[in-house]
Design an enzyme around this catalytic site. Sequence first.
Site, PDB file in Angstrom:
ATOM      1  NE  ARG A  18      -3.718   0.891   0.645  1.00 60.48           N
ATOM      2  CZ  ARG A  18      -4.809   0.997   1.411  1.00 60.48           C
ATOM      3  NH1 ARG A  18      -5.438  -0.086   1.837  1.00 60.48           N
ATOM      4  NH2 ARG A  18      -5.269   2.180   1.752  1.00 60.48           N
ATOM      5  CG  HIS A  43      16.706 -12.179   2.283  1.00 57.35           C
ATOM      6  ND1 HIS A  43      16.773 -13.537   2.062  1.00 57.35           N
ATOM      7  CD2 HIS A  43      17.353 -11.604   1.233  1.00 57.35           C
ATOM      8  CE1 HIS A  43      17.415 -13.768   0.935  1.00 57.35           C
ATOM      9  NE2 HIS A  43      17.778 -12.614   0.415  1.00 57.35           N
ATOM     10  CD  GLU A  70      17.908 -15.037   6.098  1.00 56.25           C
ATOM     11  OE1 GLU A  70      17.142 -14.909   5.116  1.00 56.25           O
ATOM     12  OE2 GLU A  70      17.726 -15.882   6.984  1.00 56.25           O
ATOM     13  CB  THR A 100      11.247 -17.665  -0.860  1.00 61.21           C
ATOM     14  OG1 THR A 100      11.744 -17.799   0.492  1.00 61.21           O
ATOM     15  CG2 THR A 100      10.856 -19.040  -1.384  1.00 61.21           C
ATOM     16  CG  HIS A 190      12.926 -22.137   3.473  1.00 61.02           C
ATOM     17  ND1 HIS A 190      13.134 -20.894   2.920  1.00 61.02           N
ATOM     18  CD2 HIS A 190      11.990 -22.718   2.699  1.00 61.02           C
ATOM     19  CE1 HIS A 190      12.378 -20.749   1.848  1.00 61.02           C
ATOM     20  NE2 HIS A 190      11.656 -21.846   1.695  1.00 61.02           N
ATOM     21  CG  ASP A 191       8.701 -24.010   4.007  1.00 57.59           C
ATOM     22  OD1 ASP A 191       8.460 -22.784   3.970  1.00 57.59           O
ATOM     23  OD2 ASP A 191       8.560 -24.748   3.025  1.00 57.59           O
TER      24      ASP A 191
END
Length: 238
Positions: A18, A43, A70, A100, A190-191
């Site tokens: 936005r 990152h 990162e 990603t 990650h995840d």
Amino acid sequence: MTKLSVNINKVATLRNSRGGIVPNVVQVAIDCERFGADGITIHPRPDERHITRQDVYDLRPIIKTEFNIEGFPSREFVDMVISVKPHQVTLVPDTIEQLTSNAGWDTKKHCDFLSEILDEFKAVGIRTSIFVSTEKEAIEYAAKAGADRVELYTEPYALKYVKNPERAVQPFVDAAKLTRSLGMGLNAGHDLDLNNLNYLYNNIPWLDEVSIGHALISNALYLGLEKTIQEYKKCLSE
């Protein structure tokens, strides 16, 4: 104790959708620390689609825990990190167009390049970490390049965990043991989420740090940020 570093990229993504400053990434970082986070991860990417260069400089003076940046070590990224001097820099092999991070470094192929970059960060007192898979060679060459830590890319664990947690975690346990034997610290990310984090922690209790963003910020939509951080912290203590 394994530290929880909250990746706030998704907050910046929402803000950028936005324009303006809502939600405010600086305030979110302050709140994450206040609610118990052990660190803040960002990152920044060249296209500034979430964290911007200005965010990097705005965040540095307000973070009281640990600041982890990162990114792919382009010359621009390296110079920015050296000027900001976070506690830790995590090098990822992302291309500009990647959505990603989805793979670890080929540390054997890029050993000389990584070694030169790591030396620059170490010269100014920044702890270094390299994003890697569980492959033995990747970890060994990260050590040869001079990394202080590696960060294990945990998406394969998260995907396989649903069907067979024991089989999913075993390559990561083996990689963690190798990392420790080589004298490096160990991060993971990650995840990771509220479903799979505790099992990983129980099998690798010497993890130094996990970095979690997408799942944690998504959980916060339902639980609230404070409750979510508390729940993730529980996963790293039981």
